[in-house]
Enzyme design. Structure first.
Site, mmCIF file in Angstrom:
data_model
loop_
_atom_site.group_PDB
_atom_site.id
_atom_site.type_symbol
_atom_site.label_atom_id
_atom_site.label_comp_id
_atom_site.label_asym_id
_atom_site.label_seq_id
_atom_site.Cartn_x
_atom_site.Cartn_y
_atom_site.Cartn_z
ATOM 1 N N GLY A 46 0.823 -1.198 0.000
ATOM 2 C CA GLY A 46 0.000 0.000 0.000
ATOM 3 C C GLY A 46 0.855 1.244 0.000
ATOM 4 O O GLY A 46 2.019 1.208 0.412
ATOM 5 N N GLN A 51 3.024 9.900 1.289
ATOM 6 C CA GLN A 51 4.303 9.186 1.180
ATOM 7 C C GLN A 51 5.065 9.540 -0.090
ATOM 8 O O GLN A 51 6.248 9.193 -0.225
ATOM 9 C CB GLN A 51 4.070 7.669 1.224
ATOM 10 N N CYS A 89 6.104 -0.269 6.995
ATOM 11 C CA CYS A 89 5.708 0.888 6.196
ATOM 12 C C CYS A 89 6.872 1.278 5.283
ATOM 13 O O CYS A 89 8.021 1.285 5.722
ATOM 14 C CB CYS A 89 5.375 2.044 7.135
ATOM 15 N N LEU A 90 6.552 1.594 4.026
ATOM 16 C CA LEU A 90 7.615 1.961 3.081
ATOM 17 C C LEU A 90 8.335 3.243 3.504
ATOM 18 O O LEU A 90 9.459 3.490 3.078
ATOM 19 C CB LEU A 90 7.031 2.128 1.670
ATOM 20 N N HIS A 131 -4.148 1.089 7.750
ATOM 21 C CA HIS A 131 -2.798 1.675 7.721
ATOM 22 C C HIS A 131 -2.751 2.865 6.754
ATOM 23 O O HIS A 131 -2.224 3.930 7.099
ATOM 24 C CB HIS A 131 -1.800 0.590 7.305
ATOM 25 N N GLU A 132 -3.312 2.676 5.557
ATOM 26 C CA GLU A 132 -3.211 3.731 4.541
ATOM 27 C C GLU A 132 -4.129 4.913 4.866
ATOM 28 O O GLU A 132 -3.747 6.066 4.659
ATOM 29 C CB GLU A 132 -3.517 3.170 3.142
ATOM 30 N N HIS A 135 -2.561 7.147 7.293
ATOM 31 C CA HIS A 135 -1.585 8.054 6.667
ATOM 32 C C HIS A 135 -2.252 9.374 6.266
ATOM 33 O O HIS A 135 -1.642 10.443 6.375
ATOM 34 C CB HIS A 135 -0.988 7.434 5.398
HETATM 35 ZN ZN ZN Z 1 2.740 3.289 5.652
#
Ligand code: ZN
Length: 153
Positions: A46, A51, A89-90, A131-132, A135
């Protein structure tokens, strides 16, 4: 399509609340395509617009069943049943924490053609939805982890 740079922990953009998308034009389509490419390249499941440095309520997810694009997503309902598992998380490479999330999550969003839809996710997809969307509200999984650890004491 082009790969975009992924913003890392410490950048203020990750702590800010994103604004709703009011007009879906070719720039938004390009962003969605770029975000999907960036996510796949980084082998993530995701990616949220902050991000890649943009405060827009846009998310892409792929848990192995194709790309899901969510514009202005909202959580409609969650199951009482929960799941606890490792989350990463990226934007926070190499860091994983056990986070508890609902087992099932229903979201409402609009697609790239401006059409509203709802979708239900279970297990990893439910976790990715939470999670997304976090963000988009400036929340990171490590914040959720800390909160949950504090509440457990
Ligand atoms: Zn993340």
């Amino acid at each position: 399509m082009a790969k975009r740079n992924i913003v890392k922990l410490g950048d203020d953009v990750l702590k800010k609340k994103c604004r709703p998308v009011t007009m879906i034009d070719s720039k938004i389509h390009e962003l969605l395509d770029d975000m999907a490419e960036t996510m796949h390249e980084a082998e993530g499941v995701g990616l949220a617009a902050p991000q890649v440095g943009l405060l827009k309520r846009i998310v892409v997810i792929d848990v192995g069943e194709g790309v899901i694009e969510l514009i202005n997503p909202e959580i409609v309902s969650v199951s009482e049943e929960t799941q606890t598992g490792n989350e990463g998380c990226l934007s926070i490479p190499g860091r994983f924490c056990e986070v508890t999330r609902p087992k099932k999550v229903k979201v409402r969003a609009i697609d790239r053609h401006g059409k509203a839809f709802t979708m239900e996710g279970e297990d990893l997809l439910a976790r990715a939805f939470c999670h997304e969307i976090d963000h988009l509200n400036g929340k990171l999984f490590i914040d959720i982890y800390k909160e949950q650890q504090k509440n457990a004491k």
